[in-house]
Design a protein around this motif. Structure first.
Motif, mmCIF file in Angstrom:
data_model
loop_
_atom_site.group_PDB
_atom_site.id
_atom_site.type_symbol
_atom_site.label_atom_id
_atom_site.label_comp_id
_atom_site.label_asym_id
_atom_site.label_seq_id
_atom_site.Cartn_x
_atom_site.Cartn_y
_atom_site.Cartn_z
ATOM 1 N N GLN A 41 0.842 -1.428 -0.114
ATOM 2 C CA GLN A 41 -0.555 -0.387 -0.273
ATOM 3 C C GLN A 41 0.731 0.953 0.078
ATOM 4 O O GLN A 41 1.904 1.305 0.727
ATOM 5 C CB GLN A 41 -1.361 -0.004 1.871
ATOM 6 C CG GLN A 41 -2.101 1.350 1.364
ATOM 7 C CD GLN A 41 -0.938 2.385 2.570
ATOM 8 O OE1 GLN A 41 -0.440 2.080 3.551
ATOM 9 N NE2 GLN A 41 -0.846 3.447 2.403
ATOM 10 N N HIS A 42 0.497 1.982 -0.734
ATOM 11 C CA HIS A 42 1.218 3.626 -0.149
ATOM 12 C C HIS A 42 0.849 4.763 -0.186
ATOM 13 O O HIS A 42 -0.815 4.615 -1.052
ATOM 14 C CB HIS A 42 1.715 3.372 -2.143
ATOM 15 C CG HIS A 42 2.134 4.377 -2.759
ATOM 16 N ND1 HIS A 42 1.732 6.017 -3.161
ATOM 17 C CD2 HIS A 42 0.984 3.652 -3.642
ATOM 18 C CE1 HIS A 42 0.947 6.197 -4.335
ATOM 19 N NE2 HIS A 42 0.547 4.329 -4.546
ATOM 20 N N GLY A 43 0.737 4.893 0.347
ATOM 21 C CA GLY A 43 0.557 6.998 0.872
ATOM 22 C C GLY A 43 -0.968 7.136 0.888
ATOM 23 O O GLY A 43 -1.369 8.038 0.674
ATOM 24 N N VAL A 44 -1.927 6.737 2.138
ATOM 25 C CA VAL A 44 -3.377 7.039 3.054
ATOM 26 C C VAL A 44 -2.761 7.603 4.764
ATOM 27 O O VAL A 44 -2.317 7.052 4.613
ATOM 28 C CB VAL A 44 -4.125 5.763 2.607
ATOM 29 C CG1 VAL A 44 -5.453 6.221 2.603
ATOM 30 C CG2 VAL A 44 -4.285 4.965 1.089
ATOM 31 N N ASP A 45 -3.777 8.674 4.152
ATOM 32 C CA ASP A 45 -3.807 9.685 5.172
ATOM 33 C C ASP A 45 -4.647 8.962 6.069
ATOM 34 O O ASP A 45 -6.071 8.473 5.514
ATOM 35 C CB ASP A 45 -4.336 10.941 4.811
ATOM 36 C CG ASP A 45 -3.420 12.301 5.615
ATOM 37 O OD1 ASP A 45 -3.390 11.685 7.013
ATOM 38 O OD2 ASP A 45 -4.002 13.241 5.796
ATOM 39 N N PHE A 46 -4.594 8.010 6.950
ATOM 40 C CA PHE A 46 -5.880 7.309 7.616
ATOM 41 C C PHE A 46 -5.208 7.786 10.028
ATOM 42 O O PHE A 46 -4.646 7.946 9.987
ATOM 43 C CB PHE A 46 -5.564 5.776 7.264
ATOM 44 C CG PHE A 46 -4.033 5.194 7.820
ATOM 45 C CD1 PHE A 46 -3.183 5.589 6.541
ATOM 46 C CD2 PHE A 46 -3.941 4.697 8.670
ATOM 47 C CE1 PHE A 46 -2.261 4.838 7.495
ATOM 48 C CE2 PHE A 46 -2.702 3.723 8.723
ATOM 49 C CZ PHE A 46 -1.530 4.453 8.153
ATOM 50 N N ASP A 47 -6.603 6.566 10.251
ATOM 51 C CA ASP A 47 -6.251 7.145 11.725
ATOM 52 C C ASP A 47 -6.404 5.593 11.704
ATOM 53 O O ASP A 47 -6.359 4.626 10.851
ATOM 54 C CB ASP A 47 -7.773 7.776 12.061
ATOM 55 C CG ASP A 47 -9.208 7.412 11.505
ATOM 56 O OD1 ASP A 47 -8.946 6.305 11.191
ATOM 57 O OD2 ASP A 47 -9.484 8.311 10.665
ATOM 58 N N PHE A 50 -7.874 1.959 10.479
ATOM 59 C CA PHE A 50 -6.646 1.113 9.554
ATOM 60 C C PHE A 50 -5.669 0.642 10.104
ATOM 61 O O PHE A 50 -4.965 -0.133 9.462
ATOM 62 C CB PHE A 50 -6.461 2.020 8.876
ATOM 63 C CG PHE A 50 -7.459 3.235 8.420
ATOM 64 C CD1 PHE A 50 -7.657 2.910 7.168
ATOM 65 C CD2 PHE A 50 -8.057 3.887 9.176
ATOM 66 C CE1 PHE A 50 -9.093 3.726 6.402
ATOM 67 C CE2 PHE A 50 -9.023 4.936 8.334
ATOM 68 C CZ PHE A 50 -9.835 4.717 7.249
#
Lengths: 223, 223, 223
Positions: A41-47, A50
């Motif tokens: 996976q690359h590059g996701v803004d998550f909390d 996740f």
């Protein structure tokens, strides 16, 4: 020697299992993902929702896979004067015409090769029949000799252990003791592989023979 | 025929919507990701716990995108005797001088090409104007004929459906019925794409014409 | 100007430290990861639950790194008539023989180059000694002139700021104002990098000199 990827998968899986042991109650799912071979996976803004992300990563292993460690590539250049019977490479243009007109070094001399790769330094009994071959081109791009060379080739595996190709390109900086080329793709057993091929000059005999020691390491591949 | 990536995104987006309906209160975020063009991963059995996984993986999709399925590449070689008017490729060095001096096969013969790629087997009305072209080089690297060849080229798309390039390299092992080359990068509509291009010899007419059937599948790309 | 990756790593490392302070009792492990060169992913708000995520994701970053912005590549072609003393490239085959036999354009003319890359448009004092060089090949693949060209080369960095290579390939469509090539791999400071190199013709002086303005952006790399 040439290791089979399968043995490395074993390591990779072990790694994944270890990661799994840090988590609780998702083993079956893990197996499923493993079987499907997820990519990174690359590059996701998550909390915190996740958390499972961690598992996804196992999909792309970070363990190095030494596909071919300490393997040797042999190049026997047909220089238009020696016999072609045992040559494994030849110049694209007639060098006499080329070099005479240049009055200069090997700069611009382009060579097409189809050479055996062996686990030992000795030439194989048959130059035509080996389970691993390097097929591609190199050319010299420096006026001074010994000149740097640029390589683009495919390492073709045709053994029971491995079948498929690795595609390699990069600059062979003669001044460096070892030179890293890029493994930019692969097929069959090396499906979508990426990594680094490290070259080291092992022997040079005049103009018509050289031997390179090569290590190929993959840092990305699909399972 | 040549499929547009958009049609595949459509499928992908449908997927995402489905997942969204399995989750609660993340719709806005989803929309954001959607805007970024994320695509759900194929074959994952989701439940609420794993929905986030889907989102993350989706950055890199494993769905195969057949950019060009059953497309044909035409190569009309100018061999220094026939006319250049309709040729799409030529040898880098004057082959007569080269081959005469070698007294050998096509080993080392390097060809630069800029050939049309068509959805059917027929040559296009204009060899110069087609919406998909393959532009690059190949060279023969085997003494025996028919010889293996090594390819490095860009597939250039210039249609309303797709605009951009895919960069391909690898060995064309003539002994294999189909040969996989690596798609090592892409631009514009194929930004950062990676995948596999599968070649199959479709027709050979003497020395000056051959046609390859090509399938191009992407396994990684950005959106 | 040429930015050093280190400045970007600095950001990355700062990130890791920040993250470490958000976690409890994982400092040693973090150091280990750091030693392995992992870097936290941008925009992730971690807590203990997500420590594993951090290690795994960090292998890939999506921050764009402009390795070389507004850098110039100089090509001084030895055309077999001018002096070789300051030339940085030469044709693989003797073009007179080639072109005469073809009675056609530069189609098929292949050039091997080892040219300086500079931050300004001016030629460097020494063509042989620059900290950034482009070493590879290009060839023209169109009958009409100005012809499209296909490039495959390595950008070789040898400065205190950066050491390593980026491997690039793709089609230079002369009709387009800017052309994107693919960065398909990298070594040393650019280990496993991927991205896009954008070319723009900046100057042409007859047959023997041209200057390209180049921007290189990486979208994937390891640390």
């Amino acid at each position: 020697m040439i290791k089979t990827l399968s043995s490395h998968w074993a390591i990779g899986l072990k790694w994944v299992f270890k990661t799994k042991s840090d988590e609780h109650g998702h083993i079956v799912k893990h197996k499923a993902w493993l079987a499907k071979g997820y990519v990174q996976q690359h590059g996701v803004d998550f909390d915190e929702v996740f958390a499972p992300v961690a598992r996804l990563e196992s999909v792309r292993t970070i363990l190095v896979v030494a596909v071919a460690a300490d393997i040797y590539f042999h190049d026997i250049l047909y220089d238009f004067s020696n016999s072609t019977s045992n040559s494994t490479s030849t110049v694209v243009a007639k060098p006499t015409a080329l070099l005479q007109s240049m009055n200069t070094s090997v700069l611009g001399m382009m060579v097409v090769f189809n050479g055996p790769m062996t686990e030992g330094k000795a030439l194989p009994p048959s130059l035509e029949e080996t389970t691993v071959r390097a097929q591609g081109l190199y050319f010299y791009n420096k006026k001074q000799t010994p000149a740097d060379a640029w390589f683009a080739f495919s390492v073709v595996f045709n053994s029971t252990g491995n079948r498929g190709t690795l595609n390699v390109m990069g600059e062979d900086l003669f001044s460096e003791k070892t030179r890293d080329l890029s493994v930019v793709g692969g097929t069959s057993d090396f499906f979508m592989a990426r990594g680094v091929a490290t070259l080291r000059g092992d022997a040079i005999e005049g103009f018509t023979y050289f031997r390179l020691q090569m290590d190929i390491k993959l840092y990305e591949y699909y399972v």
